[in-house]
Design an enzyme around this catalytic site. Structure first.
Site, PDB file in Angstrom:
ATOM      1  N   HIS A 194     -19.141  -8.633  66.670  1.00  8.64           N
ATOM      2  CA  HIS A 194     -18.096  -9.666  66.805  1.00  8.64           C
ATOM      3  C   HIS A 194     -18.651 -10.848  67.581  1.00  8.64           C
ATOM      4  O   HIS A 194     -19.290 -10.640  68.599  1.00  8.64           O
ATOM      5  CB  HIS A 194     -16.896  -9.082  67.536  1.00  8.64           C
ATOM      6  CG  HIS A 194     -15.823 -10.102  67.774  1.00  8.64           C
ATOM      7  ND1 HIS A 194     -15.008 -10.564  66.757  1.00  8.64           N
ATOM      8  CD2 HIS A 194     -15.456 -10.768  68.915  1.00  8.64           C
ATOM      9  CE1 HIS A 194     -14.168 -11.456  67.263  1.00  8.64           C
ATOM     10  NE2 HIS A 194     -14.432 -11.603  68.562  1.00  8.64           N
ATOM     11  N   GLY A 227     -25.126 -20.565  28.969  1.00  7.78           N
ATOM     12  CA  GLY A 227     -25.812 -19.291  28.853  1.00  7.78           C
ATOM     13  C   GLY A 227     -27.268 -19.465  28.453  1.00  7.78           C
ATOM     14  O   GLY A 227     -27.756 -20.585  28.261  1.00  7.78           O
ATOM     15  N   ALA A 268     -32.532 -12.550  38.925  1.00  5.91           N
ATOM     16  CA  ALA A 268     -33.878 -12.335  39.452  1.00  5.91           C
ATOM     17  C   ALA A 268     -33.997 -10.983  40.148  1.00  5.91           C
ATOM     18  O   ALA A 268     -34.982 -10.263  39.958  1.00  5.91           O
ATOM     19  CB  ALA A 268     -34.241 -13.461  40.421  1.00  5.91           C
TER      20      ALA A 268
END
Ligand code: NAD
Length: 469
Positions: free
Chosen positions: A448, A274, A323
């Site tokens: 597709h 962290g 960000a």
């Protein structure tokens, strides 16, 4: 004495939050300055975060293609990694983008001031340059955008060779033979995906029950399965007791999920536990700015309790350290400063993207969060193993999961793991922003063959009508 320069707005920090705020301020006609302590613009994201890591992840993906060349009918008997060249490519990308930031700031008439900025009283910002010389500017509005730094484990210090954070790990001169990564959040799993594929023996230690613990549990489980299949060693519920430097590298003692004590040795240790906000030394103590565990409290316009002082990005209390969130917060802050109406950011509609292999992307509530919030749910899932484009790419793992409210089909969360899902998530964010339902998504025609069809199929699956499975 030099004349004091007067600005409508001064931004402290030139990371993604700061430089975007300054550009938008320039566009809105505000006389703007941006203050940066480093000799380069762009902050963590550009120099030691998003950009260099994604560059390295691409190299790792290219290497994967070489390793699997046979599957594509290509005979490639000899190949090797030139790590120095990999690093050079990454550095070139970073340099080019940093020049781009400078160009954009110039284009929008933003003055760039090098030095450490701090609030020096109402409407005043002092700037101390590298030589220790301090000057002052006047600014009607100030945007604090000073970002964050990686946290270290107690008793350890990054040394650039053995003990590393996101910063030093990007500068390794050679590929390490082995690496222990503490923390399986975004930083931990992205670097695991990079170094494992370059041949480093990677072990990840995560204290919580799951890797990428903020994601939907099914996503975490799929990622853990994939990591283990790839050969990345992952210990969850691992309590790190002690990490020490040794003659060969590091030794990490931890208690595993089974309660047994274990010790691991490796050449390097990456600490990815962290980040902490950079809010010290900014002169906040003499203002009305309120802090919460070091993070700055703001209102919906990103304004602090001190009139004319805004905070954006990683230093904001309760805001994710991303960000793209900093971009949005920067625009909100300066739009308000320019006297224009703003809409507060909806943090439920922020995409989370982790660029590990396989990639992870999500927005909104996880299935558990949605149930805990009292929703009755309909959940649709579609695996990439049944998607034609994924088949062409040679990818068989991963899925898209849509969490929707049973009553009207409102989409509460979308969770994906698999090929290029960090791109596909944009559609889910757009539909949620427009308060779309799973049925609305079903009516959107998808080209597709594309990976995006997996999102369409997951929408069909919400009412049990997926076509290709
Ligand atoms: P994080 O908070 O996302 O993850 C840290 C992990 O370390 C958590 O899973 C936590 O449980 C674990 N941990 C903490 N202490 C530990 C310990 N002593 N032993 C074992 N595990 C421990 O932090 P990070 O990965 O360092 O990233 C920092 C921030 O930057 C995060 O907010 C992240 O979202 C952001 N980031 C985002 C991206 C991206 O969007 N792709 C990439 C990198 C970083």
């Amino acid at each position: 004495m030099a004349e004091t320069l007067h600005y409508d707005l001064a931004v402290i920090g030139s990371g993604p939050g700061g430089y975007v705020a300054a550009i938008r301020a320039g566009q809105l006609g505000l006389k703007t300055a941006i203050i940066e302590k480093d000799d380069k613009l762009g902050g963590t994201c550009l120099h030691v975060g998003c950009i260099p890591t994604k560059a390295l992840l691409l190299n790792a993906e290219v290497l994967d293609y070489f390793k699997n060349a046979k599957e594509f009918g290509i005979v490639c008997k000899e190949f090797s990694v030139d790590w120095a060249a990999v690093q050079t490519r990454k550095d070139k990308i970073v340099k080019k983008l940093a020049k781009g930031v400078e160009f954009l700031l110039k284009k929008n008439h933003v003055d760039m001031i090098q030095g450490f900025g701090r609030l020096a009283g109402p409407g005043r910002v002092s700037v101390t340059d590298a030589k220790g010389q301090t000057s002052e500017i006047a600014a009607k509005n100030v945007v604090l955008a000073t970002g964050s730094e990686a946290k270290m484990l107690p008793g350890l210090e990054a040394d650039g060779r053995t003990i590393l954070t996101n910063r030093e790990v990007l500068e390794l001169k050679e590929l390490p033979k082995s690496m222990i990564i503490i923390g399986a959040g975004a930083v931990g799993v992205e670097f695991a995906s990079i170094f494992h594929r370059f041949g480093t023996k990677v072990t990840v230690l995560e204290m919580l029950p799951h890797a990428v613990p903020l994601e939907d549990e099914e996503i975490s489980a799929e990622m853990e399965k994939s990591f283990r299949k790839q050969g990345i060693v992952l210990h969850t519920q691992a309590r790190v007791e002690k990490a020490t430097k040794t003659a060969q590298g590091v030794s990490v003692a931890f208690t595993g999920a089974d309660g047994k004590a274990q010790t691991l040795e490796a050449e390097t240790l990456l600490v990815a536990v962290g980040r902490a906000p950079n809010t010290q030394g900014l002169g906040l103590e003499k203002t009305r700015v309120e802090l919460e565990r070091g993070f700055v409290k703001v209102d919906g316009t990103m304004q602090t309790a001190e009139p004319g002082v805004f905070a954006i990005g990683d230093i904001v209390a309760g805001s994710p350290l991303l960000a793209h969130v900093a971009f949005a917060e920067g625009i909100t802050a300066v739009t308000h400063a320019a006297g224009r109406p703003v809409e507060p950011i909806n943090y439920q509609q922020v995409p989370n993207c982790t660029y590990c292999e396989p990639e992870i992307a999500s927005v909104g509530l996880s299935e558990r969060q949605a149930r805990e919030a009292g929703h009755k749910l309909r959940v649709g899932r579609f695996p990439f193993s049944a998607n034609s484009k994924a088949g062409i790419l040679g990818v068989r793992e991963g899925f898209v999961k849509i969490v929707s409210d049973e009553k009207y089909g409102e989409i509460l969360g979308v969770h994906m793991i698999g090929p290029r899902v960090t791109e596909a998530i944009a559609e889910a964010v757009a539909v949620m922003r427009l308060e779309g339902t799973a049925e609305d998504l079903e009516h959107i025609i998808h080209a597709h063959p594309t990976l995006a069809e997996a999102v369409l199929e997951a929408a069909h699956a919400v009412t049990g009508k997926a076509i290709h499975i």
